[in-house]
Structures are given as C-alpha cells and as structure tokens.
Design an enzyme around this catalytic site. Sequence first.
Site: not given
Ligand code: NAP
Length: 242
Positions: A61, A87, A139, A152, A155-156, A185
């Site tokens: 993306v 996402n 975030s 980070y 960006s958010k 999370i």
């Molecule tokens: P995650 O388990 O590491 O998942 C991240 C996802 O992003 C993966 O499916 C990955 O896909 C995808 N991704 C990364 N770069 C990409 C690219 N260039 N093109 C397409 N897909 C891409 O992390 P998560 O915790 O679920 O995070 C999801 C979102 O929530 C993120 O934006 C994160 O910043 C936000 N968030 C998370 C938390 C938390 O505590 N977990 C808190 C606040 C915000 P591939 O592996 O297939 O590349």
Amino acid sequence: MKKVAIITGASQGIGRQIAITLAEQGIQVIANYNKSEKEAIKLKEQMKEQNIEIDIIKADVTSRNEVKKMIKYVLEKYKKIDILINNAGISEYKMFIDETDEDWNRVINTNLYSAFIVTQEVLPNMIHNKNGCIINISSIWGIVGASLEVLYSISKAGLDAMTKALAKELGPSNIRINSIAPGFIKTKINEKFSEKEIESITQEIPLERIGNTEDIAKCVNWLIEDNYTTGQVISINGGWVI
Ligand code: NAP
C-alpha cells in the site's frame, strides 16, 4: 446487495480481526496483504470453513501502482466500494536523534502516505455513489505522543488530521471518515514488549487489561452501522489515555 469493504493490512492482527468481524456480518470483505501471504490464505480458508467467501489481494500500500491495480480489480469484480479501512501500519522504536531519512520514508509511507493513496483511489467510486465509510486506524500516540516513537506518533497524528479535514470535504457527498485510535492491543506489532513490560503497562490502564483485536473490530462495526458520526477520533484504550 452486500456492502463491499476493503481492509488494508488484513493478513494479521487488528486488520485480520476486522476482516473476520465484517465478513461474519454479511459484508463482502477484500482483505489486503503484502508480505504475509500464508496468513492471508489461512484467513481465507478459515472463513471458508464457515461458508463465508472473502477475497484476499496482495498489494504494497505504499505503491501507487499496486494500489491502483488493487482498486481496479475490486471495482471490476464488485462494482462498488462502500467501506475502506486504512489499517496497514508498522511501528518504529528508536531515539529521534538516530532516525534516518530511510526510517522517515518507511514509517510515513507505510502509515500515512498509504492512507492518502488508497483513499484517493477509492473516492471517485464513493463520490459517484454518494455513499461511503472510511476508517483510519491511528493510535493513542498520535494524540499524546510517545517517547522513542516520534515518527510513529507523527504518522498517526497525520492520519487524525486527515480524518478531520477530509470529513469536512466529504460530508456533502455522504461519505463519513473517522479514526479509531487504539491503546495497547495484543498483536505482533507489540512483540518487542516482555511479559513484565506488558504487566506494568496493564497497571496503568484503568480497566486493568490490555486490549484485544475484537475491541477494535467492534468499534469498526459500530461506525459502519452509524450514519451521523464523522471527523472523530475514537480512542479505544481501556482508559489509558483520557
Ligand atoms: P500487525 O499485527 O503487525 O499487522 C500489521 C499489518 O499491516 C500486517 O497485516 C501487514 O501485512 C500490514 N502491512 C504493513 N505494511 C504493509 C504494506 N506496505 N502494504 C500492505 N500491508 C502492510 O499490527 P497491528 O497491531 O494489527 O496493527 C494494525 C494497525 O493498528 C497499525 O496501523 C498500527 O499502527 C495500529 N495500532 C496498533 C496498536 C497495537 O497496540 N497493536 C495500537 C495502536 C495502533 P503483511 O504482513 O502482509 O505485510
């Protein structure tokens, strides 16, 4: 006619759970992935066991070309896009002084530029249909800022600014855009934290637990069903940031 939703970064973590929750609600899900093909195929097969067909599609993306191809494929197959969940995201944990131009480009492109291009490519169809729901997964760190996660946080915060400004521009086209700003999370993005560190974070959270992916997916579901909320940043964080 089924609603059609694209979720970026849906191979694992929060995006994966959003894909499952929406598909179980009868929404036609297109789950985007980049590197984690195996996980994406597993998700498709898991849904098939429940007699639910989802589409998985590989696209980086951060690439305008790949995003264009993905949206073209979706529009040719499903004719419309009702819901977009921006996402996909990565984290970066470094002293600000050590960050490089490459770090800046990687974090800002993945977390912010991606939302700019995917949203731009989806919008002509939504505007034509005078219907759309866009959700940016930002975030708490975009709201309050995190030490060692300055890029980070930038960006958010940028995503939240996009949500607010674009909501004003798109309201007359009946397109709503909101941010969900999660707290902590349990997903792969937080693998770097030890059990002890997670325990001490938990002690700071009034609801006395870290979040799970379902907590975020539930809010996504609510925002899709709602029709009077736009331009908002909804933080799902157990009271960690109030
Ligand atoms: P995650 O388990 O590491 O998942 C991240 C996802 O992003 C993966 O499916 C990955 O896909 C995808 N991704 C990364 N770069 C990409 C690219 N260039 N093109 C397409 N897909 C891409 O992390 P998560 O915790 O679920 O995070 C999801 C979102 O929530 C993120 O934006 C994160 O910043 C936000 N968030 C998370 C938390 C938390 O505590 N977990 C808190 C606040 C915000 P591939 O592996 O297939 O590349």
